[in-house]
Motif scaffolding. Sequence first.
Motif, PDB file in Angstrom:
ATOM      1  N   PRO A   1      29.632  44.637  14.295  1.00  0.00           N
ATOM      2  CA  PRO A   1      30.550  44.204  15.364  1.00  0.00           C
ATOM      3  C   PRO A   1      31.419  45.384  15.794  1.00  0.00           C
ATOM      4  O   PRO A   1      32.645  45.351  15.674  1.00  0.00           O
ATOM      5  CB  PRO A   1      31.388  43.141  14.643  1.00  0.00           C
ATOM      6  CG  PRO A   1      31.519  43.689  13.230  1.00  0.00           C
ATOM      7  CD  PRO A   1      30.281  44.519  12.968  1.00  0.00           C
TER       8      PRO A   1
ATOM      9  N   LEU B   1      41.060  36.671  13.032  1.00  0.00           N
ATOM     10  CA  LEU B   1      40.272  37.896  13.106  1.00  0.00           C
ATOM     11  C   LEU B   1      40.400  38.737  11.846  1.00  0.00           C
ATOM     12  O   LEU B   1      39.468  39.453  11.466  1.00  0.00           O
ATOM     13  CB  LEU B   1      40.683  38.708  14.341  1.00  0.00           C
ATOM     14  CG  LEU B   1      40.371  38.052  15.695  1.00  0.00           C
ATOM     15  CD1 LEU B   1      40.794  38.967  16.837  1.00  0.00           C
ATOM     16  CD2 LEU B   1      38.889  37.701  15.818  1.00  0.00           C
TER      17      LEU B   1
ATOM     18  N   TRP C   1      38.041  43.043  19.145  1.00  0.00           N
ATOM     19  CA  TRP C   1      37.539  41.670  19.016  1.00  0.00           C
ATOM     20  C   TRP C   1      38.429  40.655  19.715  1.00  0.00           C
ATOM     21  O   TRP C   1      37.969  39.577  20.083  1.00  0.00           O
ATOM     22  CB  TRP C   1      37.427  41.288  17.546  1.00  0.00           C
ATOM     23  CG  TRP C   1      36.490  42.141  16.753  1.00  0.00           C
ATOM     24  CD1 TRP C   1      35.538  43.006  17.233  1.00  0.00           C
ATOM     25  CD2 TRP C   1      36.423  42.229  15.331  1.00  0.00           C
ATOM     26  NE1 TRP C   1      34.884  43.620  16.195  1.00  0.00           N
ATOM     27  CE2 TRP C   1      35.402  43.165  15.017  1.00  0.00           C
ATOM     28  CE3 TRP C   1      37.107  41.617  14.288  1.00  0.00           C
ATOM     29  CZ2 TRP C   1      35.068  43.487  13.700  1.00  0.00           C
ATOM     30  CZ3 TRP C   1      36.775  41.936  12.974  1.00  0.00           C
ATOM     31  CH2 TRP C   1      35.761  42.857  12.690  1.00  0.00           C
TER      32      TRP C   1
ATOM     33  N   LEU D   1      34.360  38.032  21.663  1.00  0.00           N
ATOM     34  CA  LEU D   1      33.522  37.354  20.670  1.00  0.00           C
ATOM     35  C   LEU D   1      32.295  36.735  21.330  1.00  0.00           C
ATOM     36  O   LEU D   1      31.179  36.795  20.793  1.00  0.00           O
ATOM     37  CB  LEU D   1      34.323  36.288  19.932  1.00  0.00           C
ATOM     38  CG  LEU D   1      35.436  36.797  19.016  1.00  0.00           C
ATOM     39  CD1 LEU D   1      36.180  35.631  18.380  1.00  0.00           C
ATOM     40  CD2 LEU D   1      34.882  37.725  17.933  1.00  0.00           C
TER      41      LEU D   1
END
Length: 296
Positions: free
Chosen positions: A34, A164, A193, A199
């Motif tokens: 990510p 998060l 994020w 997301l």
Amino acid sequence: MESKRIALSTGVSLNVAMAGAADGKPVILLHGFPESHRTWRKLAPLLGEFQLVMPDLRGFAGSDKPQNLDAYRTDVLVADLLALADAMEIERFALVGHDWGGAVAWAATLRGGPRIERLAIINSPHPLIFQKSIIDDEAQRAASQYIRSFRETGMEEKIRAMGLDAFFDKSFGAHVDLGSISAEERKAYLEEWGGDGALEGMLAWYRASPILVPAMDEAGEYPAWLMSGVPDVHVPVKILWGMEDKALLPCQLEGLDGLIDDLSIERLEGVGHFAPWEAADKVAAALKPFLAKADL
């Protein structure tokens, strides 16, 4: 690194970091999940003789984040790569991919276009081997069940509900010593994020992928695309594999020599999935001689 937004002919604008020598051999580096171009933060200074182009891929960090799932199909992602090279007036280049960035790199190279001069892959499986192993290898299927979770409707809201910070710990805790990631780096991840649609954009990569991941109790059948096969790779390929990867097991290295004309594999012992920053010195030592051979 210096960054700028670049509008592509594919209809999105990407945030693109650049480093190294402006007159060096061009190398495009594609990050995975990510993360963002910051995947290469420790590696880039060690590859300073090359012209390094490091985009945030669509859906990630500072780049556009389309909310249409079709915007993350493989052909679209490959088109972004080639459009980026066009926008930067790079005719031929070496390609380095990690994780999902490696998936794009594999796909682009399998298409056989003449612009990719050589390919380096870091912990990103060949699609044919990956799909077969998810069906046939119980350990790899178990390690890939997280993909099913990421594809669930509403997963982004579940992540926001857990927080998060907790997602950060779950994302990296199984792969690296969390204490090795500085507070500054952690903050940067959380900011990326937390952006609008971030997301959703990141998870769209999993949802749009043609990779089939059966549940552990399902029989599992090969999808049609696997049965039709994929082309061989005819450019030189260097595989770097962190052998402690908990998500992509060493079985991903089996059978590659039958699919690639010119293949070398370097196993990174004691290194996990996030090798580009977990072991940047080892990755750089393996990449530099390979990239230097590029005839660009």
